[in-house]
Design an enzyme around this catalytic site. Structure first.
Site, PDB file in Angstrom:
ATOM      1  N   CYS A  79       0.917  -1.352  -0.008  1.00  0.00           N
ATOM      2  CA  CYS A  79      -0.163  -0.010  -0.033  1.00  0.00           C
ATOM      3  C   CYS A  79       0.811   1.244   0.019  1.00  0.00           C
ATOM      4  O   CYS A  79       1.703   1.522   0.797  1.00  0.00           O
ATOM      5  CB  CYS A  79      -0.874   0.079   1.322  1.00  0.00           C
ATOM      6  SG  CYS A  79      -1.905   1.583   1.371  1.00  0.00           S
ATOM      7  N   ARG A  82      -0.054   4.951   2.716  1.00  0.00           N
ATOM      8  CA  ARG A  82      -0.008   4.459   4.487  1.00  0.00           C
ATOM      9  C   ARG A  82       0.258   5.794   5.312  1.00  0.00           C
ATOM     10  O   ARG A  82       0.079   5.655   6.387  1.00  0.00           O
ATOM     11  CB  ARG A  82       0.792   3.416   4.702  1.00  0.00           C
ATOM     12  CG  ARG A  82       0.476   1.999   4.263  1.00  0.00           C
ATOM     13  CD  ARG A  82       1.500   1.188   4.576  1.00  0.00           C
ATOM     14  NE  ARG A  82       2.534   0.667   3.477  1.00  0.00           N
ATOM     15  CZ  ARG A  82       3.420   0.125   3.451  1.00  0.00           C
ATOM     16  NH1 ARG A  82       3.960  -0.269   4.620  1.00  0.00           N
ATOM     17  NH2 ARG A  82       4.227  -0.157   2.221  1.00  0.00           N
ATOM     18  N   TRP A 250      -9.162   5.427   0.135  1.00  0.00           N
ATOM     19  CA  TRP A 250      -9.887   6.076  -1.133  1.00  0.00           C
ATOM     20  C   TRP A 250      -8.965   5.491  -2.270  1.00  0.00           C
ATOM     21  O   TRP A 250      -7.980   5.186  -2.412  1.00  0.00           O
ATOM     22  CB  TRP A 250      -9.866   7.787  -1.066  1.00  0.00           C
ATOM     23  CG  TRP A 250      -8.437   8.200  -0.720  1.00  0.00           C
ATOM     24  CD1 TRP A 250      -7.534   8.362  -1.630  1.00  0.00           C
ATOM     25  CD2 TRP A 250      -8.215   8.812   0.655  1.00  0.00           C
ATOM     26  NE1 TRP A 250      -6.434   9.096  -0.584  1.00  0.00           N
ATOM     27  CE2 TRP A 250      -6.998   9.432   0.444  1.00  0.00           C
ATOM     28  CE3 TRP A 250      -8.769   9.048   1.898  1.00  0.00           C
ATOM     29  CZ2 TRP A 250      -6.348  10.018   1.666  1.00  0.00           C
ATOM     30  CZ3 TRP A 250      -8.597   9.606   2.818  1.00  0.00           C
ATOM     31  CH2 TRP A 250      -7.108  10.017   2.836  1.00  0.00           C
ATOM     32  N   GLU A 255      -5.346   3.059 -10.083  1.00  0.00           N
ATOM     33  CA  GLU A 255      -5.619   1.737 -10.043  1.00  0.00           C
ATOM     34  C   GLU A 255      -7.155   1.546 -10.998  1.00  0.00           C
ATOM     35  O   GLU A 255      -7.208   0.335 -11.085  1.00  0.00           O
ATOM     36  CB  GLU A 255      -6.521   1.666  -8.490  1.00  0.00           C
ATOM     37  CG  GLU A 255      -5.489   1.902  -7.378  1.00  0.00           C
ATOM     38  CD  GLU A 255      -5.920   1.692  -5.985  1.00  0.00           C
ATOM     39  OE1 GLU A 255      -6.527   2.699  -5.338  1.00  0.00           O
ATOM     40  OE2 GLU A 255      -6.342   0.450  -5.534  1.00  0.00           O
TER      41      GLU A 255
HETATM   42  N1  ARG Z   1      -6.870  -1.977  -6.760  1.00  0.00           N
HETATM   43  C1  ARG Z   1      -8.235  -2.263  -6.094  1.00  0.00           C
HETATM   44  C2  ARG Z   1      -9.147  -1.704  -7.249  1.00  0.00           C
HETATM   45  O1  ARG Z   1      -9.162  -1.080  -8.140  1.00  0.00           O
HETATM   46  C3  ARG Z   1      -8.420  -1.573  -4.771  1.00  0.00           C
HETATM   47  C4  ARG Z   1      -7.289  -1.834  -3.927  1.00  0.00           C
HETATM   48  C5  ARG Z   1      -7.323  -0.946  -2.451  1.00  0.00           C
HETATM   49  N2  ARG Z   1      -6.964   0.521  -3.045  1.00  0.00           N
HETATM   50  C6  ARG Z   1      -7.042   1.649  -2.273  1.00  0.00           C
HETATM   51  N3  ARG Z   1      -6.911   2.724  -2.764  1.00  0.00           N
HETATM   52  N4  ARG Z   1      -7.353   1.394  -0.982  1.00  0.00           N
HETATM   53  O2  ARG Z   1     -10.518  -1.850  -7.028  1.00  0.00           O
END
Ligand code: ARG
Length: 372
Positions: A79, A82, A250, A255
């Site tokens: 992560c 953090r 968030w 991602e």
């Molecule tokens: N990568 C994952 C997704 O696209 C989420 C993982 C957690 N991500 C976060 N920003 N806490 O759904």
């Protein structure tokens, strides 16, 4: 079933195994070291060891649970976000162990966490595994995920990541709409039975994706949910395992923009976007994918901002992560980090996290994947 995460899966301590007293002691030391106001460790340690002797496990105090959950985040080597680990909201729901009770609390979790778009990092901790009493757990990877419907020709409508859980839901009688962005019901395993429950639509915030300069972008019909809430990882604190402990932060734009929409094994949107942009796709060397990827990520960041939903970008988050590393170092702690996860999947070398190595240790408390 998509199984990348099983690579490191280890078995959940089953209800027949007792809690390891050494792990309990190690955690209590950490807790008391970092929380001098909790008083002397000695009476607490004696109490915990006696409880383990008597019952095979022990019960965390609310303070220990909250600290353990926050440190589990702090120890999450994959992560990048953090820096704010201390701000995690911990919802202690250990007394809740029925499917209905669990769904109700997931709904409340999503309300608190979504907060009308000002996302709050939140975890809800349900009952731990105990001797003779298996804990509940989720089959869903996240509280909110889109169904993936496998077609006869092998293609998938929706999110290909979710085909297995979609089929499982259908076997339990769920009928999806067959769309690209149908939110899956929760599949909750309680005492060996898997129960299916729909989340009410009003707790599922979603963002329609558009581009600041290309009006046609909205016609792609893309949308994504505001809150990523991981539900299939086990929270491990001092030898105690909490298999149902959904948690969220968030989103970072990449991602969604560089993985969920771009991966060929996910929504695979780059060829379409390149075509709409009029790019030359005749050769890899025109970098049409790279070009389309940037525009897609611009669109994701723009759309979340327009919808007033918290989202960070990879440049900001990479800088924050280095601040986090410095803070951890000056507190005398090791900060475990996995380079291949920390470096963003877009423009890696433009961010400072690319240009260094990290400590690769595994620390507890932590989040672990179950072996099923
Ligand atoms: N990568 C994952 C997704 O696209 C989420 C993982 C957690 N991500 C976060 N920003 N806490 O759904």
């Amino acid at each position: 079933m998509s199984t990348w995460w099983k690579k490191d899966a280890k078995a959940v301590p089953t209800e027949t195994e007792g809690v390891d007293a050494g792990a309990a002691e190690e955690f209590l030391r950490l807790y008391h070291d970092e929380n001098p106001s909790a008083g002397s460790i000695r009476p607490r340690l004696r109490e915990v060891l006696a409880e383990i002797d008597r019952t095979g496990t022990y019960t965390h105090t609310p303070g220990e649970l909250a600290f353990g959950a926050r440190v589990a985040w702090r120890n999450s080597s994959r992560c990048i976000g953090r820096l704010y680990w201390r701000s995690l909201r911990v919802r202690d729901r250990r007394q809740v162990d029925t499917a209905d009770g669990i769904v109700e609390e997931c709904v409340e979790h999503l309300r608190v966490a979504t907060n009308h778009g000002r996302i709050r990092p939140t975890i809800t901790v349900f009952a731990p595994a105990r001797q003779g009493r298996p804990a509940a757990r989720f089959h869903n990877e996240q509280l909110i995920r889109y169904a993936g419907y496998r077609q006869d020709d092998g293609s998938v409508v929706g999110d290909p990541l979710s085909t297995a859980v979609t089929e499982q839901a259908q076997e339990l009688g769920w009928q999806g709409q067959g769309g690209r962005f149908d939110v899956l019901p929760l599949l909750i395993e309680v005492k060996g039975e898997t129960e299916l429950r729909e989340l009410p639509a009003d707790v599922i915030m979603e963002v329609p994706i558009s581009h600041p300069h290309y009006p046609w972008f909205a016609e792609l019909g893309l949308r994504w949910h505001a809150v990523p809430a991981i539900s299939n990882m086990c929270l491990e604190i001092g030898g105690v395992c909490y298999p149902a402990a959904p948690f969220n932060g968030w989103y970072m734009g990449t991602e969604i923009g560089a993985r969920n929409f771009a991966d060929t094994g996910r929504y695979d949107q780059l060829p379409l976007i390149a075509e709409r942009l009029g790019l030359d796709t005749s050769s890899d060397r025109t970098l049409w994918r790279d070009h389309a990827l940037v525009e897609l990520n611009v669109a994701v960041l723009h759309s979340f901002a327009a919808a007033k939903v918290t989202m960070t970008d990879h440049h900001t988050e990479a800088r924050r992560f280095l601040t986090h590393l410095e803070k951890e170092e000056s507190s005398g702690r090791v900060c475990p980090a996995d380079w291949s996860w920390i470096v963003p999947p877009l423009s890696g070398s433009l961010t400072p996290v690319f240009h260094r190595y990290y400590d690769e240790v595994t620390l507890t408390p932590g989040f672990a994947h179950h072996a099923w």
